[in-house]
Design a protein around this motif. Structure first.
Motif, PDB file in Angstrom:
ATOM      1  N   GLY A  16      -9.066  15.793  85.748  1.00  0.00           N
ATOM      2  CA  GLY A  16     -10.444  16.115  86.103  1.00  0.00           C
ATOM      3  C   GLY A  16     -10.747  17.589  85.992  1.00  0.00           C
ATOM      4  O   GLY A  16      -9.846  18.432  86.054  1.00  0.00           O
ATOM      5  N   GLY A  17     -12.017  17.906  85.831  1.00  0.00           N
ATOM      6  CA  GLY A  17     -12.423  19.302  85.784  1.00  0.00           C
ATOM      7  C   GLY A  17     -13.858  19.439  85.316  1.00  0.00           C
ATOM      8  O   GLY A  17     -14.471  18.487  84.833  1.00  0.00           O
ATOM      9  N   SER A  18     -14.388  20.646  85.455  1.00  0.00           N
ATOM     10  CA  SER A  18     -15.751  20.895  84.977  1.00  0.00           C
ATOM     11  C   SER A  18     -15.775  21.124  83.471  1.00  0.00           C
ATOM     12  O   SER A  18     -16.813  20.964  82.834  1.00  0.00           O
ATOM     13  CB  SER A  18     -16.359  22.093  85.713  1.00  0.00           C
ATOM     14  OG  SER A  18     -15.513  23.218  85.616  1.00  0.00           O
ATOM     15  N   PHE A  19     -14.648  21.533  82.894  1.00  0.00           N
ATOM     16  CA  PHE A  19     -14.532  21.751  81.448  1.00  0.00           C
ATOM     17  C   PHE A  19     -15.676  22.630  80.940  1.00  0.00           C
ATOM     18  O   PHE A  19     -16.475  22.230  80.112  1.00  0.00           O
ATOM     19  CB  PHE A  19     -14.466  20.409  80.705  1.00  0.00           C
ATOM     20  CG  PHE A  19     -13.251  19.605  81.076  1.00  0.00           C
ATOM     21  CD1 PHE A  19     -12.024  19.873  80.504  1.00  0.00           C
ATOM     22  CD2 PHE A  19     -13.341  18.599  82.040  1.00  0.00           C
ATOM     23  CE1 PHE A  19     -10.895  19.155  80.880  1.00  0.00           C
ATOM     24  CE2 PHE A  19     -12.212  17.877  82.415  1.00  0.00           C
ATOM     25  CZ  PHE A  19     -10.992  18.158  81.837  1.00  0.00           C
ATOM     26  N   ASN A  20     -15.696  23.843  81.482  1.00  0.00           N
ATOM     27  CA  ASN A  20     -16.768  24.793  81.189  1.00  0.00           C
ATOM     28  C   ASN A  20     -16.192  26.106  80.659  1.00  0.00           C
ATOM     29  O   ASN A  20     -16.074  27.080  81.394  1.00  0.00           O
ATOM     30  CB  ASN A  20     -17.577  25.052  82.468  1.00  0.00           C
ATOM     31  CG  ASN A  20     -18.682  26.075  82.232  1.00  0.00           C
ATOM     32  OD1 ASN A  20     -19.210  26.208  81.133  1.00  0.00           O
ATOM     33  ND2 ASN A  20     -19.026  26.821  83.275  1.00  0.00           N
ATOM     34  N   PRO A  21     -15.849  26.133  79.353  1.00  0.00           N
ATOM     35  CA  PRO A  21     -15.874  25.038  78.375  1.00  0.00           C
ATOM     36  C   PRO A  21     -14.500  24.388  78.265  1.00  0.00           C
ATOM     37  O   PRO A  21     -13.498  24.953  78.710  1.00  0.00           O
ATOM     38  CB  PRO A  21     -16.213  25.773  77.074  1.00  0.00           C
ATOM     39  CG  PRO A  21     -15.496  27.098  77.234  1.00  0.00           C
ATOM     40  CD  PRO A  21     -15.617  27.448  78.709  1.00  0.00           C
ATOM     41  N   MET A  45     -11.795  13.393  82.980  1.00  0.00           N
ATOM     42  CA  MET A  45     -12.961  13.153  83.819  1.00  0.00           C
ATOM     43  C   MET A  45     -13.775  14.443  83.941  1.00  0.00           C
ATOM     44  O   MET A  45     -13.399  15.363  84.665  1.00  0.00           O
ATOM     45  CB  MET A  45     -12.524  12.659  85.194  1.00  0.00           C
ATOM     46  CG  MET A  45     -11.653  11.411  85.129  1.00  0.00           C
ATOM     47  SD  MET A  45     -11.263  10.712  86.742  1.00  0.00           S
ATOM     48  CE  MET A  45     -10.709  12.141  87.651  1.00  0.00           C
ATOM     49  N   VAL A  46     -14.892  14.500  83.227  1.00  0.00           N
ATOM     50  CA  VAL A  46     -15.775  15.661  83.283  1.00  0.00           C
ATOM     51  C   VAL A  46     -16.635  15.519  84.539  1.00  0.00           C
ATOM     52  O   VAL A  46     -17.405  14.571  84.660  1.00  0.00           O
ATOM     53  CB  VAL A  46     -16.648  15.755  82.023  1.00  0.00           C
ATOM     54  CG1 VAL A  46     -17.504  17.018  82.065  1.00  0.00           C
ATOM     55  CG2 VAL A  46     -15.781  15.744  80.762  1.00  0.00           C
ATOM     56  N   THR A  47     -16.478  16.452  85.461  1.00  0.00           N
ATOM     57  CA  THR A  47     -17.137  16.335  86.753  1.00  0.00           C
ATOM     58  C   THR A  47     -18.534  16.939  86.729  1.00  0.00           C
ATOM     59  O   THR A  47     -18.834  17.827  85.919  1.00  0.00           O
ATOM     60  CB  THR A  47     -16.317  17.053  87.841  1.00  0.00           C
ATOM     61  OG1 THR A  47     -16.323  18.449  87.557  1.00  0.00           O
ATOM     62  CG2 THR A  47     -14.886  16.548  87.870  1.00  0.00           C
ATOM     63  N   PRO A  48     -19.392  16.484  87.635  1.00  0.00           N
ATOM     64  CA  PRO A  48     -20.724  17.101  87.752  1.00  0.00           C
ATOM     65  C   PRO A  48     -20.633  18.583  88.080  1.00  0.00           C
ATOM     66  O   PRO A  48     -21.487  19.362  87.701  1.00  0.00           O
ATOM     67  CB  PRO A  48     -21.381  16.314  88.898  1.00  0.00           C
ATOM     68  CG  PRO A  48     -20.654  15.009  88.939  1.00  0.00           C
ATOM     69  CD  PRO A  48     -19.237  15.326  88.534  1.00  0.00           C
ATOM     70  N   GLY A  49     -19.573  18.975  88.785  1.00  0.00           N
ATOM     71  CA  GLY A  49     -19.376  20.382  89.137  1.00  0.00           C
ATOM     72  C   GLY A  49     -18.240  20.516  90.124  1.00  0.00           C
ATOM     73  O   GLY A  49     -17.934  19.586  90.864  1.00  0.00           O
ATOM     74  N   LEU A  61     -24.065  18.236  82.034  1.00  0.00           N
ATOM     75  CA  LEU A  61     -22.945  17.302  81.957  1.00  0.00           C
ATOM     76  C   LEU A  61     -22.802  16.754  80.542  1.00  0.00           C
ATOM     77  O   LEU A  61     -21.696  16.667  80.005  1.00  0.00           O
ATOM     78  CB  LEU A  61     -23.156  16.167  82.960  1.00  0.00           C
ATOM     79  CG  LEU A  61     -22.029  15.138  83.098  1.00  0.00           C
ATOM     80  CD1 LEU A  61     -20.736  15.807  83.538  1.00  0.00           C
ATOM     81  CD2 LEU A  61     -22.435  14.051  84.095  1.00  0.00           C
ATOM     82  N   ALA A  62     -23.927  16.405  79.915  1.00  0.00           N
ATOM     83  CA  ALA A  62     -23.897  15.853  78.552  1.00  0.00           C
ATOM     84  C   ALA A  62     -23.297  16.850  77.560  1.00  0.00           C
ATOM     85  O   ALA A  62     -22.517  16.477  76.679  1.00  0.00           O
ATOM     86  CB  ALA A  62     -25.301  15.457  78.121  1.00  0.00           C
ATOM     87  N   THR A  63     -23.631  18.125  77.709  1.00  0.00           N
ATOM     88  CA  THR A  63     -23.105  19.157  76.820  1.00  0.00           C
ATOM     89  C   THR A  63     -21.597  19.276  76.959  1.00  0.00           C
ATOM     90  O   THR A  63     -20.860  19.357  75.966  1.00  0.00           O
ATOM     91  CB  THR A  63     -23.761  20.519  77.137  1.00  0.00           C
ATOM     92  OG1 THR A  63     -25.164  20.431  76.874  1.00  0.00           O
ATOM     93  CG2 THR A  63     -23.146  21.635  76.298  1.00  0.00           C
TER      94      THR A  63
END
Length: 198
Positions: A16-21, A45-49, A61-63
Motif C-alpha cells: 500500500g501507499g500513496s504512490f506520489n509518484p 493498493m493506491v490509497t486515497p492519501g 487518485l485516478a492519476t
C-alpha cells in the motif's frame, strides 16, 4: 475500486501507499516480494492519501492509479484502489476487513524498510501486526535503523529468518521477516522535490 479476484489458499502480498509518484523503487519492492516470499500475486493498493502526510501536492487518485499501472507491468501484480471504496485510509481497517472477507487467503503486508522505522506511528499498528504477517524489504540508508525501531523490537521474537522467508505467508500473525536485496535508491519524496516522474 473493487477487490481483485482471489481464491482460497492463494498467497497474496499487499503493498500500500500513496504512490506520489510511483517509481522503480516501488517496483523493486514488489518484485522482491514476489520472488522471495513465494507469493501467487501482489496487490498494489493506491490509497486515497496517507494520514501521516500532507495532501497539498497529492495528485488525483485516478492519476496515481494510471501511473502505477504503467510502472507495475507484471503478470502477477494488480494495481487497485479498493481502499477508497472502504472509506478509510487506515491500514489496520483494510487488513482486518480483508482477513474477515477472505479467511482462507494468506495475505502478507509488504513494506519498504523506511516504513518499518515509522510503523509504530501508524494507527493501531499492533492490530496490523496481529492480523497479517509482514515482509520488510531493504531500502537504501534504512537497513540498520528500522531494525532498532520500536515495532521491530516489540516483535523481535516473531521475526522469521530471511532464509525461511518463503514460509512467511503460512505463519500465523504476528510474524515478520526482513529481506535484503539489491537496493534501489529512488524515493517519491525526492522525485517530488526534484519535480521528476518515477
Amino acid at each position: 475500486m473493487r477487490i481483485p479476484p482471489t481464491a482460497p489458499g492463494l498467497r497474496i502480498g499487499l503493498l500500500g501507499g500513496s504512490f506520489n509518484p510511483p517509481h522503480r523503487g516501488h517496483f523493486h519492492v514488489a518484485e522482491t516480494a514476489l520472488a522471495r516470499l513465494g507469493l501467487d500475486a501482489l496487490w498494489v493498493m493506491v490509497t486515497p492519501g496517507n494520514p501521516l502526510k500532507p495532501r497539498d501536492d497529492l495528485p488525483s487518485l485516478a492519476t496515481r492509479i494510471d501511473a502505477a499501472r504503467r510502472l507495475m507491468d507484471h503478470p502477477r501484480i494488480t494495481v487497485t484502489a479498493f481502499e477508497a471504496h472502504f472509506g478509510s485510509p487506515y491500514t489496520w481497517r483494510t487488513v482486518e476487513r480483508l482477513a474477515a472477507m477472505h479467511p482462507q487467503v494468506r495475505f502478507v503486508w509488504v513494506m519498504g524498510a523506511d516504513n518499518l522505522a515509522s510503523f509504530h506511528r501508524w494507527q493501531h499498528w499492533r492490530r496490523i501486526a496481529g492480523t497479517v504477517p509482514i515482509a520488510v524489504i531493504d531500502r537504501p540508508g534504512a537497513s540498520m535503523t528500522p531494525l532498532s525501531a520500536p515495532a521491530a523490537l516489540a516483535y523481535a521474537r516473531h521475526r522469521l529468518p530471511e532464509i525461511d522467508a518463503a514460509r512467511l505467508a503460512d505463519r500465523p500473525a504476528p510474524a515478520w521477516t526482513f529481506l535484503h536485496a539489491p537496493r534501489n535508491a529512488l524515493s517519491s519524496t525526492d522525485l517530488r522535490r526534484r519535480g521528476l516522474a518515477g
